[in-house]
Design an enzyme around this catalytic site. Structure first.
Site, PDB file in Angstrom:
ATOM      1  N   ARG A  21     -16.291  14.375   6.363  1.00  0.00           N
ATOM      2  CA  ARG A  21     -16.604  15.809   6.328  1.00  0.00           C
ATOM      3  C   ARG A  21     -15.362  16.640   6.040  1.00  0.00           C
ATOM      4  O   ARG A  21     -15.456  17.742   5.487  1.00  0.00           O
ATOM      5  CB  ARG A  21     -17.271  16.216   7.635  1.00  0.00           C
ATOM      6  CG  ARG A  21     -16.423  16.063   8.864  1.00  0.00           C
ATOM      7  CD  ARG A  21     -17.246  15.948  10.152  1.00  0.00           C
ATOM      8  NE  ARG A  21     -17.930  14.661  10.205  1.00  0.00           N
ATOM      9  CZ  ARG A  21     -18.730  14.301  11.205  1.00  0.00           C
ATOM     10  NH1 ARG A  21     -18.948  15.121  12.216  1.00  0.00           N
ATOM     11  NH2 ARG A  21     -19.317  13.122  11.204  1.00  0.00           N
ATOM     12  N   ASP A  45     -12.374   2.772   4.971  1.00  0.00           N
ATOM     13  CA  ASP A  45     -12.324   3.577   6.185  1.00  0.00           C
ATOM     14  C   ASP A  45     -12.113   2.685   7.392  1.00  0.00           C
ATOM     15  O   ASP A  45     -13.041   2.039   7.882  1.00  0.00           O
ATOM     16  CB  ASP A  45     -13.621   4.385   6.338  1.00  0.00           C
ATOM     17  CG  ASP A  45     -13.600   5.257   7.581  1.00  0.00           C
ATOM     18  OD1 ASP A  45     -12.490   5.557   8.072  1.00  0.00           O
ATOM     19  OD2 ASP A  45     -14.682   5.645   8.058  1.00  0.00           O
ATOM     20  N   ASP A  92     -17.630   3.094   1.860  1.00  0.00           N
ATOM     21  CA  ASP A  92     -17.581   4.469   2.334  1.00  0.00           C
ATOM     22  C   ASP A  92     -17.272   5.454   1.214  1.00  0.00           C
ATOM     23  O   ASP A  92     -17.158   6.655   1.458  1.00  0.00           O
ATOM     24  CB  ASP A  92     -16.550   4.601   3.462  1.00  0.00           C
ATOM     25  CG  ASP A  92     -16.932   5.678   4.465  1.00  0.00           C
ATOM     26  OD1 ASP A  92     -18.123   6.036   4.532  1.00  0.00           O
ATOM     27  OD2 ASP A  92     -16.048   6.175   5.176  1.00  0.00           O
ATOM     28  N   ASP A 142     -12.141   9.223  12.786  1.00  0.00           N
ATOM     29  CA  ASP A 142     -13.188   8.480  12.099  1.00  0.00           C
ATOM     30  C   ASP A 142     -14.307   9.400  11.605  1.00  0.00           C
ATOM     31  O   ASP A 142     -15.231   8.941  10.946  1.00  0.00           O
ATOM     32  CB  ASP A 142     -13.766   7.402  13.025  1.00  0.00           C
ATOM     33  CG  ASP A 142     -14.595   6.360  12.285  1.00  0.00           C
ATOM     34  OD1 ASP A 142     -14.393   6.223  11.059  1.00  0.00           O
ATOM     35  OD2 ASP A 142     -15.441   5.711  12.916  1.00  0.00           O
ATOM     36  N   GLU A 171     -13.984  11.523   9.229  1.00  0.00           N
ATOM     37  CA  GLU A 171     -13.076  11.983   8.178  1.00  0.00           C
ATOM     38  C   GLU A 171     -13.769  12.467   6.917  1.00  0.00           C
ATOM     39  O   GLU A 171     -13.246  13.294   6.177  1.00  0.00           O
ATOM     40  CB  GLU A 171     -12.089  10.864   7.817  1.00  0.00           C
ATOM     41  CG  GLU A 171     -12.576   9.824   6.811  1.00  0.00           C
ATOM     42  CD  GLU A 171     -13.789   9.032   7.266  1.00  0.00           C
ATOM     43  OE1 GLU A 171     -14.545   8.569   6.391  1.00  0.00           O
ATOM     44  OE2 GLU A 171     -13.985   8.860   8.477  1.00  0.00           O
ATOM     45  N   LYS A 201     -11.957   1.716  14.071  1.00  0.00           N
ATOM     46  CA  LYS A 201     -13.271   1.126  14.264  1.00  0.00           C
ATOM     47  C   LYS A 201     -13.151  -0.262  14.888  1.00  0.00           C
ATOM     48  O   LYS A 201     -12.104  -0.912  14.780  1.00  0.00           O
ATOM     49  CB  LYS A 201     -13.975   0.982  12.903  1.00  0.00           C
ATOM     50  CG  LYS A 201     -14.320   2.273  12.207  1.00  0.00           C
ATOM     51  CD  LYS A 201     -14.924   1.982  10.843  1.00  0.00           C
ATOM     52  CE  LYS A 201     -15.279   3.253  10.081  1.00  0.00           C
ATOM     53  NZ  LYS A 201     -16.419   3.972  10.691  1.00  0.00           N
ATOM     54  N   LYS A 232     -18.301  12.062  -1.447  1.00  0.00           N
ATOM     55  CA  LYS A 232     -17.260  11.535  -0.561  1.00  0.00           C
ATOM     56  C   LYS A 232     -16.795  10.188  -1.112  1.00  0.00           C
ATOM     57  O   LYS A 232     -17.596   9.277  -1.309  1.00  0.00           O
ATOM     58  CB  LYS A 232     -17.824  11.367   0.846  1.00  0.00           C
ATOM     59  CG  LYS A 232     -16.934  10.573   1.800  1.00  0.00           C
ATOM     60  CD  LYS A 232     -17.673  10.244   3.099  1.00  0.00           C
ATOM     61  CE  LYS A 232     -16.896   9.263   3.969  1.00  0.00           C
ATOM     62  NZ  LYS A 232     -17.651   8.871   5.184  1.00  0.00           N
TER      63      LYS A 232
END
Length: 538
Positions: A388, A307, A325, A384, A386, A314, A302
């Site tokens: 996956r 993010d 991230d 959030d 995201e 967030k 990933k």
């Protein structure tokens, strides 16, 4: 990139320790002769220390330091307790004790005879990491990059969605040797003020040979740490891709799939994450072909370069840490670099999905439904969740194109795994006991915490959607498990697969045994060991 400190191996016999400037570290075990080459005043001081309670309290792998020792030109004398017979982790810890105090000094390590010198060197190199590229330097220091704009791509590097255009003419060309370790017949003392290490030992040539793979490993870990530590205004998706393309010079085949190609392939889940950002979404494929005709191991990472959470934004506090991230993609990149540098006899393909999750008029909304490359529809409950979505498409693409022997994906996926395991262990989820066992064994051998977590059909109930085939989050209960269950939907029947949730270990709140505060590079050593033990031809 940041490179490990240069380490030279030289003969211990005849070394004039009194003249050595900088720092001197002595590897001492409980029974054995005092190192040769020490002046009488130093020997007397050393005998006094060894007889003291302070030294008795020093644990294996730890150190005690004397400042401005009598009889030596060095500024410090470090006494490192390391039993003659010890394990790799203790030896690395001993090296790390030296690396942690090294700074920009020249360091002389006195270790006439020890079977774990390669591990000492690796621990020293890893703990000596220092990401200081953005700190103000003296006027005579090298000019630093402009942090107001992304770094320029390497000359001669271009993007292409076609694999044929990206492949090297000669993937088997020899890679440059790792710069961290060298053996030299010259016995000149290192110069003070220059970060360098000299290890004095009985057989420097053999020690240097034994340490070469560790040098390649340190390079890969440093590459990962640099990527995770970089700010998002520098490490954009384009800059990330350019850094990976530059690894062609090591013998890797590297190609970049742009947004048009991703749309043609049907990667709508991945593209939906990045549609609110000015930074274009990309997938980068890196191939190391060192194992003949065997099916490759696929590593999938990933790579969310920043993010915000998107529309499900967030909280502001701590959001600056979301530069990490892309940690899963960083680990995949570091492993691929290590495999190329050590010329691994294995076939491995590394794939990373690079996106940025931003709020914008074009951004994906909660309630949107997207169709994945597999064909499943996904209801986006929370923008959030995201990572996956990115992994779903890249996992399917990896299997569809490469038919790998096994798939391992890494991601800073959930905060829930930190609640479960803290910052000591990554979470392991797998559909294959053999692969899971191999990963756990590799992690134990490398001293990287890994703990297996459950998968079960009952958890699928939490991610059932009223409107689509699946929804992208099941809420707070079992958050890391439902994320893994989501990913498992995109793994074909019979494909050995493991998911590593590294949210707690990629950027822990403090220093670790082998890393200063900041990015750890967790996973590079474990996956390199997995390749060596399970997938590498002998």
């Amino acid at each position: 990139m940041t490179h490990p400190v240069e380490i030279r191996f030289l003969p211990a016999a005849g070394a004039d320790l009194a003249a050595r400037e900088g720092r001197i570290a002595l590897l001492l075990h409980d029974r054995g002769p005092m190192p040769q080459g020490l002046p009488p005043a130093t020997r007397r001081a050393l005998q006094r220390v060894i007889a003291s309670k302070a030294w008795a309290d020093v644990k294996p792998g730890a150190a005690l330091e004397l400042a401005f020792p009598a009889g030596l030109a060095a500024d410090a004398l470090q006494l490192v307790r390391l039993p003659r017979r010890t394990d790799a982790q203790t030896a690395r810890k001993a090296g790390a004790a030296i690396g942690a105090r090294m700074g920009r000094n020249a360091v002389t390590v006195v270790a006439p005879a020890h079977e774990r010198l390669a591990d000492v060197a690796l621990g020293l190199a890893l703990r000596g990491y220092d990401f200081s590229v953005y700190k103000s330097q003296p006027a005579e220091a090298a000019e630093q990059p402009d942090v107001d704009a992304p770094a320029a791509p390497p000359q001669g590097v271009s993007h292409s969605g076609a694999a044929e255009d990206a492949r090297l003419a000669d993937a088997a060309a020899p890679a440059p040797e790792p710069a961290a370790l060298a053996q030299d017949d010259a016995a000149a003392p290192p110069q003070p003020g220059a970060a360098s290490v000299t290890i004095l030992c009985d057989d420097p040539e053999a020690a240097a040979r034994a340490a070469q793979d560790g040098a390649a490993l340190a390079e890969g870990v440093f590459f990962t740490r640099d990527l995770v530590n970089e700010p998002a205004n520098v490490l954009t998706t384009t800059d990330f891709a350019d850094r990976l393309l530059a690894m062609r010079e090591l013998g890797l085949e590297v190609e970049v799939l742009d947004e048009d190609e991703l749309a043609r392939l049907g990667m709508r889940a991945l593209l939906g994450v990045g549609q609110g950002s000015d930074s274009p979404s990309k997938v980068v494929v890196m191939r190391w072909n060192g194992g003949g005709e065997e099916a490759p191991l696929a590593l999938v990472g990933k790579g969310v370069v920043f993010d915000t959470g998107g529309i499900s934004i967030k909280p502001a506090a701590g959001m600056e840490e979301m530069t990490m991230d892309m940690g899963g993609a960083g680990v995949v990149a570091g492993v691929m670099r290590t495999l190329a540098l050590r010329r691994a006899k294995a076939n491995v393909v590394g794939l990373v999905g690079l996106v940025e999750n931003m709020p914008d008029g074009r951004a994906q909304r909660p309630g949107d439904i997207v169709r994945s490359m597999k064909g499943d529809t996904i209801e986006v409950i929370n923008t959030d969740a995201e990572g996956r979505l990115v992994l779903a498409d890249v996992l399917w693409y990896a299997q569809d194109r490469f038919n790998p022997a096994a798939v391992v994906n890494l991601a800073t996926l959930t905060g829930a795994v930190i609640i479960a395991l803290g910052h000591e262990h990554a979470g392991l989820f797998s559909n294959d006991d053999s692969l899971a066992g191999n990963l756990l064994k590799a992690a134990r051998a490398e001293g990287e915490g890994l703990w297996r977590m459950p998968l079960a059909p009952a958890y699928d109930e939490l991610i059932k959607s009223r409107l689509a085939d699946v929804k992208n989050t099941g809420g707070r209960p079992a958050g890391s498990i439902t994320a893994a269950q989501f990913l498992q939907r995109f793994i074909r029947s019979g494909m050995p697969w493991a998911h590593l949730d590294i949210a707690g270990v990629a950027l822990p709140p403090g220093e670790t045994a082998l890393a200063p505060k900041g990015a750890t590079g967790w996973g590079v050593m474990t996956l390199n060991r997995l390749v060596r033990d399970r997938f590498e031809s002998r």
